[in-house]
Design an enzyme around this catalytic site. Structure first.
Site, short mmCIF file in Angstrom:
data_model
loop_
_atom_site.label_atom_id
_atom_site.label_comp_id
_atom_site.label_asym_id
_atom_site.label_seq_id
_atom_site.Cartn_x
_atom_site.Cartn_y
_atom_site.Cartn_z
N HIS A 1 -5.73 9.49 0.04
CA HIS A 1 -5.76 8.78 1.32
C HIS A 1 -6.64 9.44 2.39
O HIS A 1 -6.26 9.52 3.56
CB HIS A 1 -4.33 8.61 1.86
CG HIS A 1 -4.14 7.34 2.64
ND1 HIS A 1 -4.53 7.20 3.97
CD2 HIS A 1 -3.59 6.16 2.30
CE1 HIS A 1 -4.21 5.97 4.39
NE2 HIS A 1 -3.65 5.33 3.39
N HIS B 1 -5.95 3.20 -4.23
CA HIS B 1 -6.02 3.45 -2.79
C HIS B 1 -6.50 4.89 -2.59
O HIS B 1 -6.19 5.51 -1.61
CB HIS B 1 -4.62 3.24 -2.21
CG HIS B 1 -4.56 3.01 -0.73
ND1 HIS B 1 -5.48 2.26 -0.03
CD2 HIS B 1 -3.66 3.43 0.20
CE1 HIS B 1 -5.14 2.24 1.25
NE2 HIS B 1 -4.04 2.95 1.42
N ASP C 1 0.79 -1.23 0.00
CA ASP C 1 0.00 0.00 0.00
C ASP C 1 0.83 1.28 0.00
O ASP C 1 1.99 1.29 0.39
CB ASP C 1 -0.89 0.04 1.24
CG ASP C 1 -2.11 -0.88 1.11
OD1 ASP C 1 -2.13 -1.72 0.21
OD2 ASP C 1 -3.03 -0.74 1.93
N HIS D 1 3.47 -2.15 3.42
CA HIS D 1 3.50 -0.80 2.87
C HIS D 1 4.87 -0.51 2.25
O HIS D 1 5.85 -1.16 2.57
CB HIS D 1 3.23 0.23 3.98
CG HIS D 1 1.86 0.09 4.59
ND1 HIS D 1 1.60 -0.84 5.58
CD2 HIS D 1 0.71 0.75 4.35
CE1 HIS D 1 0.32 -0.74 5.92
NE2 HIS D 1 -0.25 0.21 5.20
ZN ZN Z 1 -2.94 3.37 3.11
#
Ligand code: ZN
Length: 285
Positions: free
Chosen positions: A154, A150, A102, A245
């Site tokens: 964010h 995503h 991510d 991540h």
């Molecule tokens: Zn995220």
């Protein structure tokens, strides 16, 4: 003959060394679905301080006979609506997992790609479309990985007006598709925060809402990267979606993580593309 078919070509796993082009790896698998509610996602691109990722949600999904082996190379053309049920785990009892990464793209993206190429591991990158340009998107796909959105920036989607939330989802999908040259079929809400309305926005655009089974908590482990590996090994199970991540500590242990999972008998597979819903159910405002 320099032209490579756009995403239509079929090519096996990328070579371990050298910038050899390979077409996007797409495997056709029975559509997964795992209805259940989401955990909180600590995957803040900005500052994760204080956020606490709760225990991973798990769902008992029916085994669907395992993933298909058919190497179909062509991405689904303009996707029809798909199920709004969130995907938390793949419906398989085989020791297969999906590595999801991510919060990119960022300064470490190419180094993540290098490790994945060397280890021959496919991954799913959930990217933010708004933080920087997306020059690597096509390369990511060419190396056999998948890209999901995503959002643009964010945000906590449930705190936005519905129109703003929809824009975060659809604008990022469009930007990523333009950059990658293939349809974007996956959506991961920031912090894992979503409701049915959010999921339906994604589903109407042909995207499955993808959560996770295993939270590595890597964002909180800059000082203890080995714990990232331990966290994953403790929680992994067949069909797990593993959340990591684009962080330095994660990059540092990525080869160890891959090795440890393989030693435990796991193989890495791509996310199955979601199947379109029957047409009668379709409604795309
Ligand atoms: Zn995220």
């Amino acid at each position: 003959m320099a032209l490579l078919a756009q995403a239509g070509a079929v090519a096996p796993a990328p070579a371990a060394a050298g910038p050899e082009p390979s077409a996007p790896e797409v495997r056709v698998v029975p559509p997964p679905s795992a209805p259940k509610d989401a955990p909180a996602d600590p995957s803040a691109a900005v500052a994760p301080g204080g956020q606490d990722g709760s225990a991973p949600a798990d769902a008992e999904a029916k085994p669907a006979g395992g993933p298909g082996e058919e190497p179909a190379g062509q991405p689904p053309a303009p996707a029809g609506p798909v199920s709004p049920d969130p995907l938390i785990r793949l419906p398989t009892e085989a020791k297969e997992v999906v590595l999801t990464i991510d919060d990119g793209p960022g300064p470490l993206t190419e180094r993540f790609l290098a490790v994945l190429e060397a280890e021959e591991v496919p991954a799913v990158f959930f990217w933010l479309s708004g933080s920087r340009s997306l020059p690597l998107a096509a390369e990511v796909v060419r190396q056999g990985h998948q890209i999901g959105t995503h959002t643009v920036s964010h945000p906590r989607l449930l705190q936005l007006q519905p129109g703003e939330a929809a824009a975060q989802i659809t604008e990022s999908q469009a930007a990523l598709e333009a950059a990658a040259g293939v349809p974007v079929r996956f959506f991961r809400p920031p912090y894992g925060e979503h409701d049915r309305q959010i999921r339906e926005i994604a589903a109407a655009r042909g995207m499955s809402t993808v959560l996770w089974t295993v939270d590595s908590r890597d964002w909180a482990l800059a000082d203890d990267p080995e714990q990232i590996v331990a966290n994953v090994l403790q929680q992994v199970k067949p069909g797990a979606l593993i959340l990591i991540h684009e962080r330095a500590q994660t990059l540092a242990v990525l080869p160890d993580l891959i090795r440890a999972l393989r030693e435990a008998g796991y193989t890495f597979i791509p996310l199955p593309e979601p199947d379109p819903l029957p047409r009668a159910v379709a409604s795309d405002g």
